[in-house]
Structure formats: structure tokens, C-alpha cells
Design a protein around this motif. Sequence first.
Motif, mmCIF file in Angstrom:
data_model
loop_
_atom_site.group_PDB
_atom_site.id
_atom_site.type_symbol
_atom_site.label_atom_id
_atom_site.label_comp_id
_atom_site.label_asym_id
_atom_site.label_seq_id
_atom_site.Cartn_x
_atom_site.Cartn_y
_atom_site.Cartn_z
ATOM 1 N N GLU A 158 35.059 -0.476 93.112
ATOM 2 C CA GLU A 158 36.428 -0.865 92.774
ATOM 3 C C GLU A 158 37.231 -1.318 93.993
ATOM 4 O O GLU A 158 37.940 -2.321 93.925
ATOM 5 C CB GLU A 158 37.150 0.303 92.082
ATOM 6 N N SER A 159 37.149 -0.573 95.078
ATOM 7 C CA SER A 159 38.060 -0.849 96.202
ATOM 8 C C SER A 159 37.385 -0.856 97.563
ATOM 9 O O SER A 159 38.074 -1.050 98.576
ATOM 10 C CB SER A 159 39.164 0.216 96.219
ATOM 11 N N VAL A 160 36.087 -0.654 97.625
ATOM 12 C CA VAL A 160 35.365 -0.519 98.904
ATOM 13 C C VAL A 160 36.047 0.540 99.770
ATOM 14 O O VAL A 160 36.188 0.384 100.981
ATOM 15 C CB VAL A 160 35.268 -1.870 99.647
ATOM 16 N N SER A 167 44.435 -5.793 93.418
ATOM 17 C CA SER A 167 43.671 -6.855 92.769
ATOM 18 C C SER A 167 44.615 -7.958 92.312
ATOM 19 O O SER A 167 45.834 -7.744 92.180
ATOM 20 C CB SER A 167 42.908 -6.294 91.570
ATOM 21 N N PRO A 168 44.105 -9.162 92.024
ATOM 22 C CA PRO A 168 44.965 -10.259 91.556
ATOM 23 C C PRO A 168 45.695 -9.949 90.250
ATOM 24 O O PRO A 168 46.746 -10.525 89.972
ATOM 25 C CB PRO A 168 43.975 -11.417 91.369
ATOM 26 N N VAL A 169 45.138 -9.011 89.449
ATOM 27 C CA VAL A 169 45.785 -8.693 88.161
ATOM 28 C C VAL A 169 46.714 -7.498 88.277
ATOM 29 O O VAL A 169 47.311 -7.074 87.281
ATOM 30 C CB VAL A 169 44.718 -8.434 87.073
ATOM 31 N N GLY A 170 46.826 -6.920 89.483
ATOM 32 C CA GLY A 170 47.787 -5.836 89.679
ATOM 33 C C GLY A 170 47.210 -4.438 89.725
ATOM 34 O O GLY A 170 47.965 -3.461 89.766
ATOM 35 N N ALA A 171 45.868 -4.303 89.726
ATOM 36 C CA ALA A 171 45.263 -2.978 89.845
ATOM 37 C C ALA A 171 45.458 -2.453 91.262
ATOM 38 O O ALA A 171 45.442 -3.219 92.226
ATOM 39 C CB ALA A 171 43.775 -3.035 89.502
ATOM 40 N N VAL A 172 45.652 -1.133 91.384
ATOM 41 C CA VAL A 172 46.093 -0.551 92.647
ATOM 42 C C VAL A 172 45.162 0.572 93.103
ATOM 43 O O VAL A 172 44.694 1.371 92.299
ATOM 44 C CB VAL A 172 47.521 0.022 92.501
ATOM 45 N N GLY A 173 44.930 0.602 94.405
ATOM 46 C CA GLY A 173 44.355 1.774 95.040
ATOM 47 C C GLY A 173 42.857 1.945 94.924
ATOM 48 O O GLY A 173 42.114 1.032 94.554
ATOM 49 N N LEU A 174 42.399 3.147 95.275
ATOM 50 C CA LEU A 174 40.972 3.449 95.371
ATOM 51 C C LEU A 174 40.218 3.203 94.070
ATOM 52 O O LEU A 174 39.108 2.667 94.072
ATOM 53 C CB LEU A 174 40.773 4.900 95.809
#
Length: 262
Positions: A158-160, A167-174
Motif C-alpha cells: 500500500e505505502s512502501v 494516493s491520487p484518489v486521496g488514500a492516506v498513510g501506511l
Amino acid sequence: MNDDNKYFESAVDIVNAGPSLAAAARRRRMHFRTSRRRIVRASITASLVFAAAIMLTPNEKAASVAPGKTDKVSSLTILPAWRPAGAVLTRTASGALALPFSLDPRISARRESLARIHKVFTFSSQYKIGSELAGEIYDAAIVAGIEPELAFRLVRVESVFNPKALSPVGAVGLTQLMLGTAREFESEVTREDLMIPEVNLRIGLRYLRELIREYKGDLRLALLTYNRGPVAVQQALSMGLDPANGYELVVMRGYRGRGTLD
């Protein structure tokens, strides 16, 4: 002459029987050594189990104190030597099964702490991340009831392992949470809160746990829903289509667990 023939035949029989007798002797010696090793192993095992059962506290005087009482000298509570049958296979906070006998609580706590340190260090080395972040992921997984290995795989994809990932769609964090999804679990959470590893992991892994429960242990569908969203997955299923997009293969490659701790 007849006596000589009989003597000769007897000598031949003895010579022919020699290899068979030697082989039988070797087999007897082998069986004896095998039996002796088994007896020694059984004795050692029995001794260890007995010693563990009676080692209730490090204080020798505690042996004279009745179960459930406190020794005035050591101030340690003496636990019953054996747990009830229903409590034998209880799961500890570290995910391991408890032993069928109770040791001093402080000894058990130290063992669990050492086991946690070992596992956190292993994950930290495996995924090449700091031990602090590895500890946060591990602890959040245990609290959420998720197998730590799956939690680390999810965060990596998800977040390395970047707590500030967007993310471009607004997902946040780990765990790349959408704010709307996060607020289904904690209504007051903000986007800034989701940048905090502890908060993000707590909500994200709890969400994954709920998806695994919703799909009755189907880890593949749970991961696809986590990635694509419940609407897209349900639409594909209702149309008789496979909702797979390859995400679940990336997360689960080489993984043999079932996703949850219970």
C-alpha cells in the motif's frame, strides 16, 4: 568313515550359519541401542515437564505456600500447578499458545516480551525498516487479530512503509485509508490523524479484519475489497465476473497463513 562325514557336515553347517548368527547379533545390538536412546529421551522429556510444572516461582520458600496465597517473604502469588482443561490452549498477546501449566506471571511476561522483540527484529530485518515502525505494525496487527506477516505485506504494497504516503484518489498513510472509510470506525478522525502510524494502522488493520470476517475467511475477496472498494467487488460478483485485478496475488505471493490469529 561315517563319523568323519558327520563331523565334516557339522563343520560345514557351522561355517554356513556364521553370517546369519553375526547378522542376528548386530540386529540385537542395534535394537538395544535404539531402545536405550528412546528411554533416555523419554526420561529427559519427563524431567523437563515435571520441572516446569513445579517451578511456580523463583523463591524456594514459595513451595510451602498454598495455591492462591501470597508468601510474605517473596510477595509472589502462587498459581495452581495445572490450568483447567478449557484454559490449556489459550492464545497469548504474542500469538503463541500458552503452556498447560502456569508459571510466575512475571516470568511469563518476560518471555512474551522477549518473543515480541525477536519477532519485531525479524520483521525489521526482513522488510528493511526501522524497529520502531516494525514494532508499531506488529502490535497493531496483534490487537486487530491479524497475522503480523499479512499486516507487513499489506503495508508494503500500500505505502512502501511511508507514513505520509498519499494516493491520487486521496488514500492516506501506511494502510492507504480513505477518510470516509476511516470515519466508519472512528467518526472524529481527520486526514492529519491518518498520517500518524498508530492511528492509521489501528483503523486500517481493523478494517481488514472486518472484511475477512464479512467474507467468512475468504482472504482473497477481503483483500480485493480492501483495494477496489466494496461496491466494485459486489458489482463484479453480481454479474458473475471475477473481481480480481492482481492486487491479491501481489500481497499473498508466498503467504501460507489464513490472515487472522483466531
